[in-house]
Design a protein around this motif. Sequence first.
Motif, PDB file in Angstrom:
ATOM      1  N   LEU A  42       0.671  -1.260  -0.045  1.00  0.00           N
ATOM      2  CA  LEU A  42      -0.225   0.073  -0.101  1.00  0.00           C
ATOM      3  C   LEU A  42       0.856   1.422  -0.199  1.00  0.00           C
ATOM      4  O   LEU A  42       0.516   2.179  -0.576  1.00  0.00           O
ATOM      5  CB  LEU A  42      -0.951   0.055   1.385  1.00  0.00           C
ATOM      6  CG  LEU A  42      -1.654   1.300   1.437  1.00  0.00           C
ATOM      7  CD1 LEU A  42      -2.601   1.421   0.140  1.00  0.00           C
ATOM      8  CD2 LEU A  42      -2.904   1.194   2.753  1.00  0.00           C
ATOM      9  N   SER A  43       1.957   1.269   0.681  1.00  0.00           N
ATOM     10  CA  SER A  43       2.565   2.401   0.779  1.00  0.00           C
ATOM     11  C   SER A  43       3.335   2.724  -0.569  1.00  0.00           C
ATOM     12  O   SER A  43       3.379   4.051  -1.174  1.00  0.00           O
ATOM     13  CB  SER A  43       4.108   2.298   1.694  1.00  0.00           C
ATOM     14  OG  SER A  43       4.805   3.306   1.754  1.00  0.00           O
ATOM     15  N   THR A  46       0.308   3.728  -2.983  1.00  0.00           N
ATOM     16  CA  THR A  46      -0.019   5.108  -2.820  1.00  0.00           C
ATOM     17  C   THR A  46       1.006   6.264  -3.212  1.00  0.00           C
ATOM     18  O   THR A  46       0.690   7.301  -3.797  1.00  0.00           O
ATOM     19  CB  THR A  46       0.070   5.319  -1.240  1.00  0.00           C
ATOM     20  OG1 THR A  46      -1.002   4.535  -0.439  1.00  0.00           O
ATOM     21  CG2 THR A  46      -0.572   6.701  -1.010  1.00  0.00           C
ATOM     22  N   GLN A  47       2.343   5.935  -3.335  1.00  0.00           N
ATOM     23  CA  GLN A  47       3.160   6.785  -3.785  1.00  0.00           C
ATOM     24  C   GLN A  47       3.036   6.936  -5.287  1.00  0.00           C
ATOM     25  O   GLN A  47       3.232   7.929  -5.975  1.00  0.00           O
ATOM     26  CB  GLN A  47       4.612   6.385  -3.425  1.00  0.00           C
ATOM     27  CG  GLN A  47       5.729   7.482  -3.830  1.00  0.00           C
ATOM     28  CD  GLN A  47       5.723   8.734  -3.303  1.00  0.00           C
ATOM     29  OE1 GLN A  47       5.605   9.014  -2.167  1.00  0.00           O
ATOM     30  NE2 GLN A  47       5.435   9.768  -4.072  1.00  0.00           N
ATOM     31  N   TYR A  49       0.498   6.241  -7.129  1.00  0.00           N
ATOM     32  CA  TYR A  49      -0.794   6.767  -7.426  1.00  0.00           C
ATOM     33  C   TYR A  49      -0.697   8.238  -7.375  1.00  0.00           C
ATOM     34  O   TYR A  49      -1.200   9.079  -8.126  1.00  0.00           O
ATOM     35  CB  TYR A  49      -1.980   6.077  -6.477  1.00  0.00           C
ATOM     36  CG  TYR A  49      -3.248   6.747  -7.140  1.00  0.00           C
ATOM     37  CD1 TYR A  49      -4.083   6.030  -7.958  1.00  0.00           C
ATOM     38  CD2 TYR A  49      -3.932   7.836  -6.374  1.00  0.00           C
ATOM     39  CE1 TYR A  49      -5.213   6.358  -8.423  1.00  0.00           C
ATOM     40  CE2 TYR A  49      -5.211   8.157  -6.773  1.00  0.00           C
ATOM     41  CZ  TYR A  49      -5.841   7.408  -7.834  1.00  0.00           C
ATOM     42  OH  TYR A  49      -7.162   7.911  -8.164  1.00  0.00           O
ATOM     43  N   GLN A  50       0.020   8.729  -6.284  1.00  0.00           N
ATOM     44  CA  GLN A  50      -0.023  10.284  -6.043  1.00  0.00           C
ATOM     45  C   GLN A  50       0.878  10.854  -7.156  1.00  0.00           C
ATOM     46  O   GLN A  50       0.657  11.990  -7.709  1.00  0.00           O
ATOM     47  CB  GLN A  50       0.648  10.635  -4.585  1.00  0.00           C
ATOM     48  CG  GLN A  50      -0.448  10.056  -3.542  1.00  0.00           C
ATOM     49  CD  GLN A  50       0.043  10.435  -2.204  1.00  0.00           C
ATOM     50  OE1 GLN A  50       1.472  10.394  -2.097  1.00  0.00           O
ATOM     51  NE2 GLN A  50      -0.682  10.347  -1.212  1.00  0.00           N
ATOM     52  N   ASN A  96      -7.442   2.093   0.900  1.00  0.00           N
ATOM     53  CA  ASN A  96      -7.710   3.504   0.810  1.00  0.00           C
ATOM     54  C   ASN A  96      -8.648   4.182  -0.500  1.00  0.00           C
ATOM     55  O   ASN A  96      -8.111   4.718  -1.273  1.00  0.00           O
ATOM     56  CB  ASN A  96      -6.423   4.471   1.021  1.00  0.00           C
ATOM     57  CG  ASN A  96      -6.703   5.826   1.072  1.00  0.00           C
ATOM     58  OD1 ASN A  96      -7.793   6.575   1.627  1.00  0.00           O
ATOM     59  ND2 ASN A  96      -5.575   6.613   0.745  1.00  0.00           N
ATOM     60  N   THR A  98     -10.323   5.270  -3.531  1.00  0.00           N
ATOM     61  CA  THR A  98     -10.073   6.538  -4.108  1.00  0.00           C
ATOM     62  C   THR A  98     -10.679   6.434  -5.383  1.00  0.00           C
ATOM     63  O   THR A  98     -10.133   5.485  -6.305  1.00  0.00           O
ATOM     64  CB  THR A  98      -8.838   7.003  -4.219  1.00  0.00           C
ATOM     65  OG1 THR A  98      -8.053   7.284  -2.768  1.00  0.00           O
ATOM     66  CG2 THR A  98      -8.463   8.495  -4.698  1.00  0.00           C
ATOM     67  N   LEU A 116      -7.069   2.211  -5.245  1.00  0.00           N
ATOM     68  CA  LEU A 116      -6.569   3.441  -5.615  1.00  0.00           C
ATOM     69  C   LEU A 116      -6.980   3.547  -7.199  1.00  0.00           C
ATOM     70  O   LEU A 116      -6.241   2.782  -8.050  1.00  0.00           O
ATOM     71  CB  LEU A 116      -5.283   3.959  -5.716  1.00  0.00           C
ATOM     72  CG  LEU A 116      -4.857   3.653  -4.186  1.00  0.00           C
ATOM     73  CD1 LEU A 116      -3.175   3.997  -4.122  1.00  0.00           C
ATOM     74  CD2 LEU A 116      -5.544   4.658  -3.284  1.00  0.00           C
TER      75      LEU A 116
END
Length: 222
Positions: A42-43, A46-47, A49-50, A96, A98, A116
């Motif tokens: 996930l970490s 998330t990076q 995706y951002q 998370n 999104t 995500l």
Amino acid sequence: MKHLKFILLSLVTVVLVSCGTSNTVPLTGRKQNLMVSDGEVLSLSTQQYQDFMKTAKLSTDATKTAMVKRVGQNLANAVTSYLTSAGLKDDLQYYNWTFNLVQDNQVNAWCMPGGLICVYEGILPVTQDEASLAIVLGHEIAPAVARHSAEQMSTQIKQQYGMQIGAAVLGGIGVSSGTSSIIQAIAAQGFNFKNLSYSRNHESEADHMGLIFAAMAGYDPQ
């Protein structure tokens, strides 16, 4: 030399079998051996995706954006309800959810680990309605629930471990890199959740799970 190769192969096999954790894919019951934790995956996702969203242009169509978010949230609610009823409530901390609709004419949509999701405007003329979009997104969400990305990363980590163990045997040195550093190395080599190509077995599993999640969310998969 043949004897040395046999020893090396034996050591690699023993280490790889003893490493990782056993997991069962929701809905299908298929067994997995994963070398990475949900938190680590996930970490990284998330990076990524951002980073993608920093360069993407969000859709300016409020109606279509609302539809994507509505369908996505319905599927997320279905997944959440299923995992809770199946005794997997602890897994929910690694989601998370999104949902973003972006300006892009590609016929595409994808979901990174953790829920995500990105939908491209170009796919909406193809799906046409909410039920069809739900089936597409169900298929994209399924690999996140089934941890397909973690399986692919685990395969690469096992290959890295194999090379490290080989160096240890042939060179008389120890394995110094932990799992986390290997994950970082794999990511640096261009491991990208958005562009992963899954195996035929993974795709079939995603088809099966996606249709079930769409139905759970109240959409007719016919």
